[in-house]
Motif scaffolding. Structure first.
Motif, mmCIF file in Angstrom:
data_model
loop_
_atom_site.group_PDB
_atom_site.id
_atom_site.type_symbol
_atom_site.label_atom_id
_atom_site.label_comp_id
_atom_site.label_asym_id
_atom_site.label_seq_id
_atom_site.Cartn_x
_atom_site.Cartn_y
_atom_site.Cartn_z
ATOM 1 N N LYS A 321 0.994 -1.301 -0.073
ATOM 2 C CA LYS A 321 0.121 0.016 0.090
ATOM 3 C C LYS A 321 0.802 1.287 -0.050
ATOM 4 C CE LYS A 321 -4.260 -1.492 2.260
ATOM 5 N NZ LYS A 321 -5.253 -1.470 3.400
ATOM 6 N N ILE A 322 2.037 1.087 0.948
ATOM 7 C CA ILE A 322 2.964 2.287 0.739
ATOM 8 C C ILE A 322 3.424 2.746 -0.622
ATOM 9 C CG2 ILE A 322 4.796 3.414 1.865
ATOM 10 C CD1 ILE A 322 4.173 2.002 4.372
ATOM 11 N N VAL A 323 4.082 1.251 -1.242
ATOM 12 C CA VAL A 323 4.554 1.437 -2.565
ATOM 13 C C VAL A 323 3.683 2.132 -3.661
ATOM 14 C CG1 VAL A 323 5.279 0.126 -4.569
ATOM 15 C CG2 VAL A 323 6.104 -0.414 -2.301
ATOM 16 N N HIS A 324 2.337 1.888 -3.456
ATOM 17 C CA HIS A 324 1.202 2.269 -4.423
ATOM 18 C C HIS A 324 1.124 3.710 -4.051
ATOM 19 C CE1 HIS A 324 0.127 -0.986 -6.933
ATOM 20 N NE2 HIS A 324 0.118 -1.943 -5.654
ATOM 21 N N LEU A 325 1.032 4.120 -2.881
ATOM 22 C CA LEU A 325 0.899 5.515 -2.391
ATOM 23 C C LEU A 325 1.974 6.460 -2.906
ATOM 24 C CD1 LEU A 325 -0.470 7.465 -0.335
ATOM 25 C CD2 LEU A 325 1.575 6.796 1.261
ATOM 26 N N ILE A 326 3.272 6.008 -2.820
ATOM 27 C CA ILE A 326 4.382 6.831 -3.625
ATOM 28 C C ILE A 326 4.218 6.840 -4.841
ATOM 29 C CG2 ILE A 326 6.928 6.882 -3.626
ATOM 30 C CD1 ILE A 326 5.698 7.482 -0.923
ATOM 31 N N ASN A 327 4.375 5.668 -5.668
ATOM 32 C CA ASN A 327 4.289 5.590 -7.219
ATOM 33 C C ASN A 327 3.134 6.122 -7.715
ATOM 34 O OD1 ASN A 327 6.953 4.544 -7.467
ATOM 35 N ND2 ASN A 327 6.441 2.340 -7.431
ATOM 36 N N ASP A 328 2.163 5.995 -7.254
ATOM 37 C CA ASP A 328 0.748 6.715 -7.802
ATOM 38 C C ASP A 328 1.142 8.016 -7.756
ATOM 39 O OD1 ASP A 328 -0.160 3.844 -8.075
ATOM 40 O OD2 ASP A 328 -1.721 4.330 -6.631
ATOM 41 N N PHE A 329 1.459 8.542 -6.922
ATOM 42 C CA PHE A 329 1.671 9.981 -6.659
ATOM 43 C C PHE A 329 2.818 10.700 -7.650
ATOM 44 C CE2 PHE A 329 -0.896 12.761 -3.690
ATOM 45 C CZ PHE A 329 -0.570 13.798 -4.450
ATOM 46 N N LYS A 330 3.756 9.914 -7.807
ATOM 47 C CA LYS A 330 4.808 10.131 -8.982
ATOM 48 C C LYS A 330 4.249 10.205 -10.417
ATOM 49 C CE LYS A 330 8.820 8.247 -6.215
ATOM 50 N NZ LYS A 330 9.739 7.380 -6.264
ATOM 51 N N GLN A 331 3.302 8.940 -10.628
ATOM 52 C CA GLN A 331 2.725 8.914 -11.912
ATOM 53 C C GLN A 331 1.840 10.266 -11.952
ATOM 54 O OE1 GLN A 331 3.539 6.328 -13.838
ATOM 55 N NE2 GLN A 331 2.512 7.559 -15.438
ATOM 56 N N TYR A 332 1.135 10.498 -11.021
ATOM 57 C CA TYR A 332 0.432 11.854 -11.112
ATOM 58 C C TYR A 332 1.247 12.932 -11.799
ATOM 59 C CZ TYR A 332 -2.060 16.002 -9.598
ATOM 60 O OH TYR A 332 -2.683 17.152 -9.342
ATOM 61 N N PHE A 333 2.295 13.152 -11.232
ATOM 62 C CA PHE A 333 3.267 14.421 -11.611
ATOM 63 C C PHE A 333 3.586 14.018 -13.243
ATOM 64 C CE2 PHE A 333 3.427 15.220 -7.188
ATOM 65 C CZ PHE A 333 3.989 16.541 -7.136
ATOM 66 N N ILE A 334 3.957 12.778 -13.357
ATOM 67 C CA ILE A 334 4.321 12.546 -14.955
ATOM 68 C C ILE A 334 3.277 12.534 -15.787
ATOM 69 C CG2 ILE A 334 4.844 10.279 -16.217
ATOM 70 C CD1 ILE A 334 6.345 9.263 -13.948
ATOM 71 N N ASP A 335 2.019 12.214 -15.508
ATOM 72 C CA ASP A 335 1.116 12.315 -16.228
ATOM 73 C C ASP A 335 0.646 13.928 -16.653
ATOM 74 O OD1 ASP A 335 0.384 9.589 -16.204
ATOM 75 O OD2 ASP A 335 -1.191 9.531 -14.774
ATOM 76 N N TYR A 336 0.823 14.414 -15.490
ATOM 77 C CA TYR A 336 0.634 16.133 -16.023
ATOM 78 C C TYR A 336 1.841 16.738 -16.177
ATOM 79 C CZ TYR A 336 -4.048 15.629 -14.444
ATOM 80 O OH TYR A 336 -5.482 15.197 -14.268
ATOM 81 N N LYS A 337 2.771 15.902 -16.682
ATOM 82 C CA LYS A 337 4.161 16.504 -17.372
ATOM 83 C C LYS A 337 4.875 17.820 -16.428
ATOM 84 C CE LYS A 337 2.979 16.112 -22.029
ATOM 85 N NZ LYS A 337 1.624 14.986 -21.792
#
Length: 496
Positions: A321-337
């Motif tokens: 769950k912590i891994v998803h918490l971190i990587n999902d938020f990183k992916q959010y930044f990536i998605d919005y460039k």
């Protein structure tokens, strides 16, 4: 007062506790340094030569690497240091639980026991708008209600949870608004709630009402403004009905184990990870030992310190769950460039924070040493007692509102720069340095800067515990005295 602090024996830097001039000498036991730069309070000084490419170590961990040769006695900051962080990472479960043994004490506070067993530390009457269009009408209803009833006791305050959302929202934005408002409606700090809509917004009141599940029907009323001829009269009548249902409310002794506290920081300086954040960490450990709950948020400000948190997951499920918490938020930044590892804000840099790792390692001090028992999505409600992580951005207003919406009774907010804001639950400001506390007494509630003056950490912690008990029992913090209250909702997507 000390002139510098060495945080960890592994560090190759010290932190200045005063302004130093080039050519000044620092001499203490095994340390003998002549400053080769001017260094201001809160900033870092090299205690040995550091070759280009070598890690800068603070808190015992790398906060980046040297971009050039840094001589002993030099100022270490953004001009000669760069982050080590990169994009998405793979993580392995390597548990390292470090929880400390802390005595349990029979401490209580004076709170409100609700009919469903929940506990509140305030007894307020709230108007929760489904859409920002009715914010002004809600204020008019409150003015008329006060004029008609006079003394509002046992309610301690009447508040509109103003926001600008509820219309022209789609997808996650619409869902976030509905969830956060629904959580606020059922928050135990409210002894009664009027949910007020306009009538044409896409955050429809009937849909919001259906999403609440079980709620106290005597203390929760609903009003669609377009469906009545006089919404002021209808709103005042609804508040009177709630008022009548709450007439016997009173505070009673409640175990400290019932407290749920949010942990947040903003406007950091070089002392945040040395004074105020470690104080919150010690308090978090103390409260959890009493059976209570704390919640750490600001996911982007875990980047660089996330592995330390992952090691403290109670089991492999929580680790993932912590891994998803971190990587999902990183992916959010990536998605919005957007850059994932953007340097800290100008105010943070001025205060001595160099990289995101520097900020994050200081931020996560607020989590103390307890085991992480659960990870909450944005809008999630606390289910497990102990230390929780919550998905939310670093924005002060959004993150503090998310903590309140998760069920936290109050937010403890550390700051080295100062801020006057408050969320819809009591938002206690803890200064990292005494100068800020003395300059902004009308903003700051507690001074953690005493820890730089050789005051025992145990003494400061006990003072802090007793102050939090008083606040939980009804003593107002500055944002309440100033009537600075905000409800901010995470906006991620598209509007109509």
């Amino acid at each position: 007062m000390r002139e510098f602090i060495s945080i960890d024996h592994r560090d190759n830097v010290i932190v200045a506790l005063k302004n130093f001039n080039k050519g000044e000498r620092i001499s203490d036991q095994d340390l003998d340094i002549i400053l080769v730069d001017d260094v201001i309070k809160g900033h870092k000084i090299a205690i040995r030569d550091i070759p280009s490419g070598e890690n800068i170590i603070k808190y015992g961990y790398p906060i980046g690497h040297a971009t050039e040769f840094i001589p002993k006695g030099a100022h270490i900051h953004t001009h000669n240091t760069k982050t080590n962080l990169d994009d998405l990472e793979e993580y392995e479960f390597q548990q390292n639980l470090i929880g400390k043994q802390i005595d349990k004490r029979p401490l209580t506070f004076k709170g409100y026991r609700r009919e469903n067993g929940d506990v509140g530390i305030r007894n307020e009457l709230w108007i929760v708008p489904t859409v920002g269009c009715v914010n002004g009408i809600a204020e008019m209803i409150i003015q008329e209600f006060k004029a008609e009833v006079g003394d509002i006791a046992p309610f301690e305050n009447i508040v509109v949870l103003k926001h600008q959302y509820g219309c022209s929202q789609l997808g996650d934005d619409h869902e976030n608004t509905k969830i956060i408002l629904g959580n606020a409606v059922k928050h135990p700090n409210a002894g009664g709630v009027l949910v007020m809509g306009l009538g044409c917004e896409n955050n429809e009141l009937p849909e919001l009402r259906a999403s609440l599940g079980d709620y106290n029907q005597e203390r929760t009323r609903f009003l669609v403004s377009q469906e009545v001829s006089n919404e002021i009269d209808a709103g005042v009548q609804a508040l009177k009905e709630i008022f009548a249902a709450a007439r016997d409310d009173k505070r009673e002794d409640i175990s400290l184990s019932e407290l749920k506290i949010g942990l947040k920081c903003g406007g950091s300086d070089g002392f945040s990870g040395i004074t105020a954040n470690p104080l919150l960490g010690r308090f978090s450990d103390f409260l959890i030992a009493q059976g209570g709950t704390t919640v750490l948020t600001e996911v982007p400000e875990m980047f660089g310190a996330e592995k330390i948190l992952m090691e403290r997951a109670k089991n492999e499920e929580i680790f993932h769950k912590i891994v998803h918490l971190i990587n999902d938020f990183k992916q959010y930044f990536i998605d919005y460039k957007q850059p994932i590892y953007e340097n800290p804000s100008p105010g943070n840099k001025d205060g001595g924070i160099t990289t995101l790792e520097d900020k994050s390692l200081g931020c996560t001090q607020k989590a103390g040493s307890a085991t992480i028992v659960d990870v909450l999505k944005y809008g999630g409600i606390i289910k497990e007692k102990g230390l929780n992580l919550l998905s939310s951005p670093g924005n002060d207003l959004v993150a503090s509102s998310a903590l309140g919406a998760s069920g936290c009774h109050m937010v403890l907010f550390t700051t080295g720069r100062g801020t006057p804001f408050g969320s819809f639950v009591p938002t206690m400001k803890i200064s990292t340095n005494t100068a800020l506390f003395e300059n902004k007494r009308h903003w700051i509630d507690f001074d953690a800067g005493r820890l730089l003056e050789d005051v025992s950490p145990d003494v400061v912690l006990e003072d802090f515990v007793q102050y939090i008990i008083r606040v939980a029992s009804g003593e107002q913090v500055n944002n309440e005295k100033n009537n600075f209250r905000e409800l901010a909702i995470f906006k991620t997507g598209v509007t109509l």
